[in-house]
Design a protein around this motif. Structure first.
Motif, PDB file in Angstrom:
ATOM      1  N   ASP A 178      -5.361   0.534   4.449  1.00  8.41           N
ATOM      2  CA  ASP A 178      -4.050   1.071   4.812  1.00  8.41           C
ATOM      3  C   ASP A 178      -3.616   0.748   6.229  1.00  8.41           C
ATOM      4  O   ASP A 178      -2.439   0.910   6.564  1.00  8.41           O
ATOM      5  CB  ASP A 178      -4.067   2.600   4.639  1.00  8.41           C
ATOM      6  CG  ASP A 178      -4.472   3.009   3.242  1.00  8.41           C
ATOM      7  OD1 ASP A 178      -3.677   2.796   2.316  1.00  8.41           O
ATOM      8  OD2 ASP A 178      -5.600   3.514   3.066  1.00  8.41           O
ATOM      9  N   ILE A 197       1.302  -2.094   5.929  1.00  4.98           N
ATOM     10  CA  ILE A 197       0.062  -1.935   6.685  1.00  4.98           C
ATOM     11  C   ILE A 197       0.389  -1.992   8.174  1.00  4.98           C
ATOM     12  O   ILE A 197       0.692  -3.058   8.703  1.00  4.98           O
ATOM     13  CB  ILE A 197      -0.957  -3.036   6.349  1.00  4.98           C
ATOM     14  CG1 ILE A 197      -1.296  -3.004   4.864  1.00  4.98           C
ATOM     15  CG2 ILE A 197      -2.221  -2.869   7.177  1.00  4.98           C
ATOM     16  CD1 ILE A 197      -2.217  -4.124   4.431  1.00  4.98           C
ATOM     17  N   ARG A 203       0.847  -1.200   0.000  1.00  4.08           N
ATOM     18  CA  ARG A 203       0.000   0.000   0.000  1.00  4.08           C
ATOM     19  C   ARG A 203       0.877   1.243   0.000  1.00  4.08           C
ATOM     20  O   ARG A 203       1.938   1.289   0.633  1.00  4.08           O
ATOM     21  CB  ARG A 203      -0.893   0.013   1.237  1.00  4.08           C
ATOM     22  CG  ARG A 203      -1.949  -1.043   1.248  1.00  4.08           C
ATOM     23  CD  ARG A 203      -3.032  -0.818   0.218  1.00  4.08           C
ATOM     24  NE  ARG A 203      -3.876   0.326   0.520  1.00  4.08           N
ATOM     25  CZ  ARG A 203      -4.964   0.665  -0.186  1.00  4.08           C
ATOM     26  NH1 ARG A 203      -5.320  -0.051  -1.233  1.00  4.08           N
ATOM     27  NH2 ARG A 203      -5.688   1.715   0.150  1.00  4.08           N
TER      28      ARG A 203
END
Length: 301
Positions: free
Chosen positions: A234, A262, A31
């Protein structure tokens, strides 16, 4: 080699081939970092403002937690009858004040007539009487009162309700209006609500994991196909255990998510030994009703 043995070997070979094939083709996507989650140490979020020190989700709680030096708040939100976003957890207000009724059936003006500081759980775990009146807080008010505070926002209204259907768009517009995109995480137990919100936010706001996303991640983690998990969120804000069996707080699970960029935060952690243990395992945040204890732990590191 018997027939059953041959079949077992064939299945194992096919499984190995499938694993190798997916491993070769899959490229798990980390991410992208979000400003709200950029920090160089574990953070402390006061759960509903620190509900063992003052009435939950009232200004008394938020101001007390801010004075203790917390990094932010973990809050719940609901929509009123006149479509105002208020900071409140339960569907009904019975438990929190002397009045009774459903939040979505009352206007903000009606809710402001009640004392939301009448009862709270004290340090002994009992409901304690509090003389000082506290009125309900709107999310807009919280944004303006604490313009630099990190806020983890949990949408509580179910997606199949009228108020739940409106919440994602209402919340997005308020976050934009208050210029808060870089200091909030938006989440819900309902993955559908997170997806709806992101239709407006378009990944400009940090997203927290719903129940479905947590299940998907943990299933991948415990299988041979970790490499196939591509997160949609996230940050994970999770309890230490799911039910009485599944441990979500192992060092390896935290590392699995960390490799995908994360961070993991755990709720609701009030015991100092638990806080230290989770931080040592790699937890990036502690959500607590006792921010006084958590800040002491962080300052001692």
């Amino acid at each position: 080699m018997g027939k059953k043995t041959k079949i077992a070997v064939a299945i194992a070979a096919a499984s190995a081939a499938a694993w190798a094939g997916t491993k070769a083709m899959a490229a798990p996507q980390r991410r992208e970092s979000k400003q709200a989650l950029t920090y160089d140490r574990p953070i402390v979020l006061a759960h509903r403002g620190g509900s063992h020190l003052a009435p939950e989700q009232t200004m008394a709680a938020f101001k007390n937690a801010a004075d203790l030096g917390v990094d932010g708040f973990e809050i719940d939100i609901r929509l009123t009858k006149d479509e105002e976003i208020v900071v409140f957890h339960d569907e009904y207000i019975d438990r929190t004040c002397e009045a009774s009724g459903r939040v979505a059936d009352m206007t903000l003006e009606q809710l402001q007539q009640f004392n939301f500081g009448h009862h709270f759980v004290d340090l002994e775990g009992h409901f304690a009487y509090r003389e000082t009146p506290e009125r309900i807080v709107t999310l807009k008010e919280l944004f303006k009162t604490f313009p630099n505070m990190f806020i983890n926002i949990d949408m509580k209204d179910a997606p199949d309700t009228y108020e739940g259907g409106l919440m994602p768009s209402k919340l997005w517009r308020l976050i934009e209006e208050c210029d808060a995109t870089d200091r909030v995480v938006v989440t819900s137990f309902y993955d559908e609500q997170i997806d709806r919100f992101n239709l407006y936010a378009q990944n400009s706001v940090a997203l927290g994991a719903g129940r479905g996303e947590v299940t998907k991640a943990y299933t991948a983690f415990t299988s041979q196909f970790k490499h196939l998990y591509n997160p949609k969120v996230d940050v994970f804000q999770i309890p230490r255990h799911y039910g009485s069996v599944i441990a979500l707080d192992t060092k390896h699970f935290i590392q699995f998510l960390d490799q995908l960029n994360i961070p993991v935060m755990y709720w609701t952690i009030d015991d100092p030994l638990d806080m230290k243990e989770l931080i040592n395992r790699g937890a990036r945040g502690i959500v607590t009703d006792r921010p006084d204890i958590a800040m002491q732990i962080i300052q001692e590191r």
